[in-house]
Scaffold this motif. Structure first.
Motif, PDB file in Angstrom:
ATOM      1  N   ALA A 128     -13.730  33.961 -85.131  1.00 48.29           N
ATOM      2  CA  ALA A 128     -15.082  34.462 -85.364  1.00 48.29           C
ATOM      3  C   ALA A 128     -15.274  35.879 -84.821  1.00 48.29           C
ATOM      4  O   ALA A 128     -16.329  36.482 -85.012  1.00 48.29           O
ATOM      5  N   LEU A 129     -14.251  36.392 -84.143  1.00 49.06           N
ATOM      6  CA  LEU A 129     -14.334  37.739 -83.567  1.00 49.06           C
ATOM      7  C   LEU A 129     -13.091  38.539 -83.964  1.00 49.06           C
ATOM      8  O   LEU A 129     -12.409  39.125 -83.134  1.00 49.06           O
ATOM      9  N   ARG A 130     -12.821  38.552 -85.262  1.00 47.75           N
ATOM     10  CA  ARG A 130     -11.598  39.189 -85.755  1.00 47.75           C
ATOM     11  C   ARG A 130     -11.503  40.662 -85.384  1.00 47.75           C
ATOM     12  O   ARG A 130     -10.414  41.202 -85.189  1.00 47.75           O
ATOM     13  N   GLU A 131     -12.667  41.329 -85.288  1.00 49.43           N
ATOM     14  CA  GLU A 131     -12.654  42.761 -84.990  1.00 49.43           C
ATOM     15  C   GLU A 131     -12.116  43.065 -83.598  1.00 49.43           C
ATOM     16  O   GLU A 131     -11.642  44.179 -83.320  1.00 49.43           O
ATOM     17  N   LEU A 132     -12.133  42.081 -82.686  1.00 53.38           N
ATOM     18  CA  LEU A 132     -11.640  42.286 -81.323  1.00 53.38           C
ATOM     19  C   LEU A 132     -10.140  42.086 -81.199  1.00 53.38           C
ATOM     20  O   LEU A 132      -9.540  42.475 -80.200  1.00 53.38           O
ATOM     21  N   LYS A 133      -9.544  41.442 -82.203  1.00 51.42           N
ATOM     22  CA  LYS A 133      -8.102  41.177 -82.193  1.00 51.42           C
ATOM     23  C   LYS A 133      -7.668  40.493 -80.897  1.00 51.42           C
ATOM     24  O   LYS A 133      -6.807  40.974 -80.157  1.00 51.42           O
ATOM     25  N   LEU A 134      -8.295  39.356 -80.631  1.00 51.71           N
ATOM     26  CA  LEU A 134      -8.006  38.597 -79.422  1.00 51.71           C
ATOM     27  C   LEU A 134      -6.650  37.893 -79.524  1.00 51.71           C
ATOM     28  O   LEU A 134      -6.231  37.523 -80.618  1.00 51.71           O
ATOM     29  N   PRO A 135      -5.979  37.708 -78.382  1.00 54.64           N
ATOM     30  CA  PRO A 135      -6.367  38.111 -77.035  1.00 54.64           C
ATOM     31  C   PRO A 135      -6.198  39.617 -76.830  1.00 54.64           C
ATOM     32  O   PRO A 135      -5.315  40.227 -77.436  1.00 54.64           O
ATOM     33  N   LEU A 136      -7.032  40.180 -75.972  1.00 54.51           N
ATOM     34  CA  LEU A 136      -6.912  41.596 -75.662  1.00 54.51           C
ATOM     35  C   LEU A 136      -5.576  41.854 -74.965  1.00 54.51           C
ATOM     36  O   LEU A 136      -5.041  40.980 -74.266  1.00 54.51           O
ATOM     37  N   GLN A 137      -5.041  43.052 -75.175  1.00 55.49           N
ATOM     38  CA  GLN A 137      -3.748  43.395 -74.574  1.00 55.49           C
ATOM     39  C   GLN A 137      -3.806  43.229 -73.059  1.00 55.49           C
ATOM     40  O   GLN A 137      -4.728  43.686 -72.397  1.00 55.49           O
ATOM     41  N   GLY A 138      -2.819  42.524 -72.529  1.00 54.49           N
ATOM     42  CA  GLY A 138      -2.754  42.285 -71.091  1.00 54.49           C
ATOM     43  C   GLY A 138      -3.413  40.992 -70.663  1.00 54.49           C
ATOM     44  O   GLY A 138      -3.366  40.641 -69.477  1.00 54.49           O
ATOM     45  N   THR A 139      -4.039  40.275 -71.615  1.00 53.81           N
ATOM     46  CA  THR A 139      -4.683  39.004 -71.277  1.00 53.81           C
ATOM     47  C   THR A 139      -4.118  37.849 -72.107  1.00 53.81           C
ATOM     48  O   THR A 139      -4.753  36.819 -72.262  1.00 53.81           O
ATOM     49  N   GLU A 140      -2.913  38.047 -72.631  1.00 55.23           N
ATOM     50  CA  GLU A 140      -2.306  37.025 -73.468  1.00 55.23           C
ATOM     51  C   GLU A 140      -1.939  35.786 -72.654  1.00 55.23           C
ATOM     52  O   GLU A 140      -1.536  35.901 -71.498  1.00 55.23           O
ATOM     53  N   PRO A 141      -2.058  34.591 -73.238  1.00 58.39           N
ATOM     54  CA  PRO A 141      -1.585  33.391 -72.539  1.00 58.39           C
ATOM     55  C   PRO A 141      -0.073  33.433 -72.395  1.00 58.39           C
ATOM     56  O   PRO A 141       0.631  33.913 -73.285  1.00 58.39           O
ATOM     57  N   ARG A 142       0.423  32.917 -71.264  1.00 55.45           N
ATOM     58  CA  ARG A 142       1.870  32.937 -71.009  1.00 55.45           C
ATOM     59  C   ARG A 142       2.425  31.540 -70.757  1.00 55.45           C
ATOM     60  O   ARG A 142       3.567  31.405 -70.300  1.00 55.45           O
ATOM     61  N   ALA A 143       1.629  30.520 -71.046  1.00 54.29           N
ATOM     62  CA  ALA A 143       2.102  29.145 -70.921  1.00 54.29           C
ATOM     63  C   ALA A 143       1.438  28.306 -72.002  1.00 54.29           C
ATOM     64  O   ALA A 143       0.258  28.501 -72.315  1.00 54.29           O
ATOM     65  N   PHE A 144       2.205  27.386 -72.569  1.00 53.22           N
ATOM     66  CA  PHE A 144       1.696  26.582 -73.679  1.00 53.22           C
ATOM     67  C   PHE A 144       2.223  25.155 -73.582  1.00 53.22           C
ATOM     68  O   PHE A 144       3.260  24.897 -72.971  1.00 53.22           O
ATOM     69  N   ILE A 145       1.484  24.251 -74.218  1.00 55.21           N
ATOM     70  CA  ILE A 145       1.989  22.910 -74.502  1.00 55.21           C
ATOM     71  C   ILE A 145       1.845  22.709 -76.002  1.00 55.21           C
ATOM     72  O   ILE A 145       0.742  22.790 -76.554  1.00 55.21           O
ATOM     73  N   VAL A 146       2.969  22.482 -76.664  1.00 56.62           N
ATOM     74  CA  VAL A 146       2.971  22.274 -78.111  1.00 56.62           C
ATOM     75  C   VAL A 146       2.972  20.776 -78.376  1.00 56.62           C
ATOM     76  O   VAL A 146       3.809  20.044 -77.847  1.00 56.62           O
ATOM     77  N   ILE A 147       2.011  20.326 -79.185  1.00 57.70           N
ATOM     78  CA  ILE A 147       1.897  18.909 -79.521  1.00 57.70           C
ATOM     79  C   ILE A 147       2.475  18.689 -80.913  1.00 57.70           C
ATOM     80  O   ILE A 147       2.043  19.310 -81.883  1.00 57.70           O
ATOM     81  N   CYS A 148       3.463  17.820 -81.007  1.00 51.95           N
ATOM     82  CA  CYS A 148       4.101  17.478 -82.278  1.00 51.95           C
ATOM     83  C   CYS A 148       3.868  16.003 -82.583  1.00 51.95           C
ATOM     84  O   CYS A 148       3.434  15.232 -81.730  1.00 51.95           O
ATOM     85  N   SER A 149       4.173  15.613 -83.823  1.00 49.62           N
ATOM     86  CA  SER A 149       4.086  14.210 -84.208  1.00 49.62           C
ATOM     87  C   SER A 149       5.383  13.797 -84.891  1.00 49.62           C
ATOM     88  O   SER A 149       5.956  14.553 -85.677  1.00 49.62           O
ATOM     89  N   THR A 150       5.821  12.573 -84.586  1.00 47.78           N
ATOM     90  CA  THR A 150       7.048  12.064 -85.197  1.00 47.78           C
ATOM     91  C   THR A 150       6.811  11.518 -86.603  1.00 47.78           C
ATOM     92  O   THR A 150       7.765  11.175 -87.301  1.00 47.78           O
ATOM     93  N   VAL A 151       5.532  11.436 -87.016  1.00 47.75           N
ATOM     94  CA  VAL A 151       5.194  10.955 -88.360  1.00 47.75           C
ATOM     95  C   VAL A 151       4.273  11.970 -89.027  1.00 47.75           C
ATOM     96  O   VAL A 151       3.734  12.868 -88.384  1.00 47.75           O
ATOM     97  N   ALA A 152       4.090  11.806 -90.326  1.00 51.20           N
ATOM     98  CA  ALA A 152       3.240  12.727 -91.074  1.00 51.20           C
ATOM     99  C   ALA A 152       1.796  12.643 -90.584  1.00 51.20           C
ATOM    100  O   ALA A 152       1.330  11.590 -90.137  1.00 51.20           O
ATOM    101  N   GLU A 153       1.098  13.763 -90.693  1.00 52.46           N
ATOM    102  CA  GLU A 153      -0.287  13.826 -90.249  1.00 52.46           C
ATOM    103  C   GLU A 153      -1.161  12.872 -91.063  1.00 52.46           C
ATOM    104  O   GLU A 153      -1.074  12.803 -92.283  1.00 52.46           O
TER     105      GLU A 153
END
Length: 210
Positions: free
Chosen positions: A92-117
Motif C-alpha cells: 500500500a506504500l509502493r512509492e516508499l519502496k519498503l523496506p528502506l535501505q539499512g532497515t531490511e530484515p535479516r532473519a526469516f522463517i519460511v513456512i512450507c507445506s508437504t501437500v498442495a495448498e
C-alpha cells in the motif's frame, strides 16, 4: 534465625533472585504489540536459538484434521541475501519502496507445506504464523507475515524440498506503529505520517453481528 532468613531474602532480591513471580505481559497487550514491522534495526542480530524458540511453539499449535503438513526453514543473517531480493513489503506504500535501505530484515522463517495448498493448509498456516509472531513479541522481537514473494525463486535459492507458502521476517523493529480506529466506510489502507506508521482498525462494535 529470623534475621538470617530476612537477610538472605534481601541478598536474593538485590541479586535479582527474588522468589516473587515475574510479571508477564497480558495476552491482550501481547496481541496489541504484535504489529507488522517493515523496517528493522540492522545493528541487532537475531540468533539461531531465538528462531528456534519461536519455532518451538508450532508443534503445540492446532492443526486442521491434525494433518501436520507444515515444515519450517530458518534463515539467519548469513543467508538473508538469498531471500531479500525475492520479497515485497508495503504494497500500500509502493512509492516508499519498503523496506528502506539499512532497515531490511535479516532473519526469516519460511513456512512450507508437504501437500498442495487447500483451505486446511491455509488454516494451519494462519494459526502457526500468528502463534510464532506472538512468541517473537514475547521474547522481545518483532516480525511480519510476507505473502508477496517469488515462490519459485525462494524455493530454488534455499534448496527447499517443498514450495514455500508464507515467510515471516523477524528482528528488532525500527518503526513506530500505531493503530487508529476507523468506520467501515473509511479506507482500510495503512499509511505513514510524520514518520509514524498508522494501521486502521475497525472497533469491536463494528464487527459484531446483531
Amino acid at each position: 534465625m529470623a534475621d538470617n532468613y530476612l537477610g538472605k531474602k534481601m541478598e536474593d532480591f538485590l541479586a535479582g533472585k527474588s522468589s516473587a513471580p515475574k510479571r508477564t505481559m497480558s495476552f491482550a497487550k501481547l496481541v496489541a504489540k504484535n504489529r507488522s514491522y517493515r523496517g528493522f534495526d540492522n545493528t541487532f542480530t537475531v540468533r539461531a536459538d531465538q528462531l528456534r524458540r519461536i519455532m518451538e511453539v508450532v508443534p503445540l499449535c492446532p492443526s486442521a484434521r491434525n494433518q501436520q503438513v507444515l515444515r519450517l526453514r530458518a534463515v539467519l543473517a548469513d543467508e538473508a541475501d538469498k531471500v531479500l531480493p525475492h520479497i515485497r513489503l508495503g504494497g500500500a506504500l509502493r512509492e516508499l519502496k519498503l523496506p528502506l535501505q539499512g532497515t531490511e530484515p535479516r532473519a526469516f522463517i519460511v513456512i512450507c507445506s508437504t501437500v498442495a495448498e487447500d483451505k486446511y493448509v491455509n488454516m494451519d498456516i494462519g494459526i502457526v504464523a500468528q502463534t510464532m509472531l506472538l512468541q517473537a513479541v514475547e521474547i522481545g522481537l518483532n516480525g511480519i507475515c510476507i505473502g508477496a514473494f517469488d515462490h519459485s525463486a525462494i524455493q530454488q535459492s534455499l534448496n527447499l524440498p517443498y514450495e514455500p507458502m508464507l515467510i515471516l521476517a523477524l528482528g528488532r523493529g525500527a518503526e513506530t506503529i500505531r493503530t487508529v480506529e476507523i468506520s467501515e466506510s473509511d479506507s482500510h489502507n495503512y499509511y505513514r505520517k510524520d514518520g509514524i506508521h498508522y494501521v486502521p482498525k475497525l472497533p469491536l462494535e463494528a464487527i459484531l453481528l446483531k
